[in-house]
Design a protein around this motif. Structure first.
Motif, mmCIF file in Angstrom:
data_model
loop_
_atom_site.group_PDB
_atom_site.id
_atom_site.type_symbol
_atom_site.label_atom_id
_atom_site.label_comp_id
_atom_site.label_asym_id
_atom_site.label_seq_id
_atom_site.Cartn_x
_atom_site.Cartn_y
_atom_site.Cartn_z
ATOM 1 N N TYR A 263 0.827 -1.204 0.000
ATOM 2 C CA TYR A 263 0.000 0.000 0.000
ATOM 3 C C TYR A 263 0.867 1.263 0.000
ATOM 4 C CZ TYR A 263 -2.712 3.796 2.108
ATOM 5 O OH TYR A 263 -3.280 5.018 2.382
ATOM 6 N N SER A 264 1.919 1.247 0.826
ATOM 7 C CA SER A 264 2.796 2.421 0.923
ATOM 8 C C SER A 264 3.577 2.665 -0.358
ATOM 9 C CB SER A 264 3.773 2.249 2.096
ATOM 10 O OG SER A 264 3.083 2.095 3.311
ATOM 11 N N ASN A 265 3.750 1.614 -1.156
ATOM 12 C CA ASN A 265 4.513 1.726 -2.404
ATOM 13 C C ASN A 265 3.679 1.262 -3.599
ATOM 14 O OD1 ASN A 265 7.512 2.276 -1.421
ATOM 15 N ND2 ASN A 265 6.631 0.738 -0.049
ATOM 16 N N SER A 266 2.425 1.637 -3.574
ATOM 17 C CA SER A 266 1.499 1.260 -4.646
ATOM 18 C C SER A 266 1.760 2.092 -5.901
ATOM 19 C CB SER A 266 0.063 1.462 -4.185
ATOM 20 O OG SER A 266 -0.842 1.287 -5.255
ATOM 21 N N CYS A 267 1.698 1.435 -7.039
ATOM 22 C CA CYS A 267 1.889 2.157 -8.309
ATOM 23 C C CYS A 267 0.752 3.132 -8.571
ATOM 24 C CB CYS A 267 1.977 1.155 -9.459
ATOM 25 S SG CYS A 267 3.440 0.091 -9.396
ATOM 26 N N ALA A 268 -0.420 2.869 -7.982
ATOM 27 C CA ALA A 268 -1.565 3.749 -8.199
ATOM 28 C C ALA A 268 -1.367 5.098 -7.522
ATOM 29 C CB ALA A 268 -2.839 3.085 -7.673
ATOM 30 N N SER A 269 -0.708 5.111 -6.368
ATOM 31 C CA SER A 269 -0.538 6.360 -5.623
ATOM 32 C C SER A 269 0.894 6.890 -5.670
ATOM 33 C CB SER A 269 -0.950 6.161 -4.159
ATOM 34 O OG SER A 269 -0.186 5.127 -3.557
ATOM 35 N N ARG A 270 1.882 5.986 -5.773
ATOM 36 C CA ARG A 270 3.284 6.390 -5.810
ATOM 37 C C ARG A 270 4.022 5.644 -6.911
ATOM 38 N NH1 ARG A 270 5.275 6.632 0.525
ATOM 39 N NH2 ARG A 270 3.744 8.162 1.250
ATOM 40 N N PRO A 271 3.755 5.991 -8.149
ATOM 41 C CA PRO A 271 4.438 5.294 -9.249
ATOM 42 C C PRO A 271 5.944 5.529 -9.211
ATOM 43 C CG PRO A 271 3.243 7.227 -10.043
ATOM 44 C CD PRO A 271 2.842 7.037 -8.618
ATOM 45 N N SER A 272 6.688 4.446 -9.142
ATOM 46 C CA SER A 272 8.152 4.533 -9.091
ATOM 47 C C SER A 272 8.711 3.151 -9.381
ATOM 48 C CB SER A 272 8.624 5.011 -7.708
ATOM 49 O OG SER A 272 8.250 4.076 -6.716
ATOM 50 N N MET A 273 10.008 3.060 -9.483
ATOM 51 C CA MET A 273 10.647 1.766 -9.668
ATOM 52 C C MET A 273 10.369 0.889 -8.446
ATOM 53 S SD MET A 273 12.227 1.614 -12.577
ATOM 54 C CE MET A 273 13.432 0.309 -12.306
ATOM 55 N N GLY A 274 9.919 -0.322 -8.703
ATOM 56 C CA GLY A 274 9.666 -1.249 -7.606
ATOM 57 C C GLY A 274 8.296 -1.136 -6.977
ATOM 58 N N CYS A 275 7.414 -0.286 -7.516
ATOM 59 C CA CYS A 275 6.072 -0.163 -6.948
ATOM 60 C C CYS A 275 5.251 -1.415 -7.252
ATOM 61 C CB CYS A 275 5.373 1.096 -7.467
ATOM 62 S SG CYS A 275 5.030 1.081 -9.246
ATOM 63 N N TYR A 276 4.118 -1.540 -6.562
ATOM 64 C CA TYR A 276 3.335 -2.776 -6.629
ATOM 65 C C TYR A 276 1.979 -2.555 -7.299
ATOM 66 C CZ TYR A 276 6.767 -4.329 -3.215
ATOM 67 O OH TYR A 276 7.940 -4.638 -2.575
ATOM 68 N N HIS A 277 1.651 -3.471 -8.219
ATOM 69 C CA HIS A 277 0.345 -3.456 -8.871
ATOM 70 C C HIS A 277 -0.572 -4.436 -8.145
ATOM 71 C CE1 HIS A 277 1.554 -0.995 -12.333
ATOM 72 N NE2 HIS A 277 2.691 -1.663 -12.315
ATOM 73 N N VAL A 278 -1.108 -3.995 -7.023
ATOM 74 C CA VAL A 278 -2.039 -4.805 -6.221
ATOM 75 C C VAL A 278 -3.300 -3.985 -6.032
ATOM 76 C CG1 VAL A 278 -2.424 -5.943 -4.001
ATOM 77 C CG2 VAL A 278 -0.160 -6.011 -5.059
ATOM 78 N N ARG A 279 -4.448 -4.599 -6.213
ATOM 79 C CA ARG A 279 -5.687 -3.840 -6.277
ATOM 80 C C ARG A 279 -6.048 -3.145 -4.961
ATOM 81 N NH1 ARG A 279 -11.104 -3.403 -5.808
ATOM 82 N NH2 ARG A 279 -12.396 -3.037 -7.653
ATOM 83 N N ASP A 280 -6.057 -3.869 -3.855
ATOM 84 C CA ASP A 280 -6.534 -3.294 -2.591
ATOM 85 C C ASP A 280 -5.614 -3.668 -1.429
ATOM 86 O OD1 ASP A 280 -9.184 -2.368 -3.736
ATOM 87 O OD2 ASP A 280 -9.374 -4.538 -4.035
ATOM 88 N N PRO A 281 -4.361 -3.253 -1.464
ATOM 89 C CA PRO A 281 -3.415 -3.720 -0.435
ATOM 90 C C PRO A 281 -3.769 -3.313 0.987
ATOM 91 C CG PRO A 281 -2.457 -1.943 -1.742
ATOM 92 C CD PRO A 281 -3.719 -2.347 -2.427
ATOM 93 N N LEU A 282 -4.261 -2.089 1.195
ATOM 94 C CA LEU A 282 -4.579 -1.650 2.553
ATOM 95 C C LEU A 282 -5.743 -2.459 3.116
ATOM 96 C CD1 LEU A 282 -4.058 0.207 4.933
ATOM 97 C CD2 LEU A 282 -5.585 1.889 3.870
ATOM 98 N N ASP A 283 -6.746 -2.720 2.304
ATOM 99 C CA ASP A 283 -7.888 -3.500 2.777
ATOM 100 C C ASP A 283 -7.480 -4.946 3.069
ATOM 101 O OD1 ASP A 283 -10.452 -2.651 3.436
ATOM 102 O OD2 ASP A 283 -11.360 -3.800 1.811
ATOM 103 N N LEU A 284 -6.540 -5.467 2.300
ATOM 104 C CA LEU A 284 -6.036 -6.809 2.581
ATOM 105 C C LEU A 284 -5.249 -6.816 3.886
ATOM 106 C CD1 LEU A 284 -4.920 -7.897 -1.007
ATOM 107 C CD2 LEU A 284 -6.858 -8.792 0.315
ATOM 108 N N ALA A 285 -4.612 -5.702 4.223
ATOM 109 C CA ALA A 285 -3.922 -5.596 5.509
ATOM 110 C C ALA A 285 -4.915 -5.699 6.662
ATOM 111 C CB ALA A 285 -3.144 -4.282 5.588
ATOM 112 N N LEU A 286 -6.114 -5.148 6.477
ATOM 113 C CA LEU A 286 -7.151 -5.258 7.508
ATOM 114 C C LEU A 286 -7.575 -6.711 7.682
ATOM 115 C CD1 LEU A 286 -9.496 -2.236 6.625
ATOM 116 C CD2 LEU A 286 -7.506 -2.288 8.131
ATOM 117 N N VAL A 287 -7.698 -7.425 6.573
ATOM 118 C CA VAL A 287 -8.059 -8.843 6.633
ATOM 119 C C VAL A 287 -6.988 -9.622 7.393
ATOM 120 C CG1 VAL A 287 -8.420 -10.930 5.255
ATOM 121 C CG2 VAL A 287 -9.424 -8.763 4.517
ATOM 122 N N CYS A 288 -5.733 -9.361 7.065
ATOM 123 C CA CYS A 288 -4.629 -10.071 7.729
ATOM 124 C C CYS A 288 -4.590 -9.758 9.220
ATOM 125 C CB CYS A 288 -3.301 -9.699 7.087
ATOM 126 S SG CYS A 288 -3.148 -10.187 5.360
#
Length: 358
Positions: free
Chosen positions: A210-235
């Motif tokens: 979530y902190s390095n999502s390509c949707a919000s912070r496009p950069s080298m090494g960013c992640y293309h994951v749809r809902d990372p923060l919400d998955l953190a809540l599940v975990c």
């Protein structure tokens, strides 16, 4: 970050409070666990221990996730997501399959529930529905909860499975992980404690995505994951639910999660590996569960080819019991191994980020 803490606190509170209520209800109705006749002799004293405690874990996971969103509405947090609902839905569906298995065991007063065919039908049905839905729900960035690309820490453009092979891959993961956790659930507190480590590691993984999502912070090494923060809540809610249950499940267990809990937790691992694009990394984070199911497969293979047993008994936690280790010793040492596996998985995850970030 606040939502993650809320999810964990609610999940822990619900689990630790609901479990003793289930103990009283199941004990009153004499819904006790049946024990394998050929199992370790020390386990015969556990006969009659209330089972199906996995109900508390499933309820606590949902309560933690939904409760954190209700609280989040006050400060404008995002709503529920497709990825989280799919993972929780898969866990619940597999928990229902496990519930049927446990119910048959209790009704028949034996340690055999659903037939292997019946279990596979339930697991595969849940897997196919999850796989089909995971390829839908495209967001504004074009991301879906699942991806046809094989993944280690992120999607690989080298291996694209196609829809049919993706569904077969999902079926394999769901059946494998649900059975792996099911096999691990053979000692008091073993599965719940080990799952706490694995899900705790995935709280960090999903929050980092979530902190390095390509949707919000496009950069080298960013992640293309749809809902990372919400998955953190599940975990977080799942890990806390396991810890709350462990309060009552630690040796000597006052309740057992049964297939209801173990299959649900295995389904959660499978769903998380797909939605976070870490299908191969999950083998490292969940190495203990992988080793448990591998020990069963090796035992069968060696016995069929040589008529000799590789282990005194499989899954291999029973091997150490029969070798003279106390049950609590096996459990605590396996918890340590599970924690080490989770730590190694986190290191590999971060090392890949550093390499990709360049």
């Amino acid at each position: 970050m606040r939502q993650i803490l809320f999810a964990a606190m609610i999940g822990l509170a619900v689990s630790i409070c609901l479990t003793p209520l289930l103990i009283k209800i199941f004990a009153k109705r004499e819904l006790g666990q049946e024990i394998r006749v050929d199992g370790p002799p020390t386990h015969h004293s556990k006969r009659g221990t209330p089972t199906m405690g996995g109900i508390a874990i499933i309820v606590a996971m949902w309560a933690g996730y939904l409760g954190s969103h209700l609280i989040g509405l006050r400060y404008g947090a995002d709503g529920i997501s497709a990825s989280a609902l799919l993972v929780l839905g898969l866990a619940t569906a597999l928990g229902f399959v496990g519930f049927l298995d446990d119910s048959i065991k209790l009704r028949q007063r034996r340690n055999l529930g659903l037939t292997a065919t019946g279990k596979y039908i339930g697991q595969l049905s849940a897997a196919v529905i999850f796989g089909v839905l995971a390829l839908g729900f495209r967001n504004d960035s074009g991301l879906t909860p699942g991806s046809r690309d094989l993944s280690y820490v992120r999607d690989s453009s080298i291996i694209s499975l196609g829809t049919v092979f993706f569904l077969l891959w999902v079926c394999f993961l769901v059946v494998s992980w649900s059975n792996a956790v099911n096999f691990t659930d053979g000692l008091d507190g073993l599965a719940a404690g080990s799952m706490s480590w694995a899900l705790g590691a995935y709280v960090l993984i999903t929050f980092w995505q979530y902190s390095n999502s390509c949707a919000s912070r496009p950069s080298m090494g960013c992640y293309h994951v749809r809902d990372p923060l919400d998955l953190a809540l599940v975990c977080a809610s799942g890990a806390a639910a396991c810890i709350g249950f462990l309060w009552w499940n630690a040796a000597p267990a006052k309740i057992i999660m049964g297939d209801t809990g173990s299959m649900a937790l295995g389904g959660m691992l499978a769903g998380l590996s797909i939605t976070t694009r870490t299908e191969l990394l999950m083998v490292v984070v969940g190495a203990l569960f992988f080793a448990e199911i591998l020990s069963v497969l090796l035992q069968i293979a060696v016995f069929k080819t040589t008529r000799q047993r590789l282990f005194k008994m499989a899954p291999f936690h029973h091997h150490f019991e029969l070798a003279g280790w106390a049950e609590t010793t096996v459990t605590i040492r396996f918890w340590l191994l599970s924690g080490i596996a989770a730590a190694v998985g986190l290191m590999l995850f971060y090392a890949e980020y550093l390499a990709a970030h360049g």
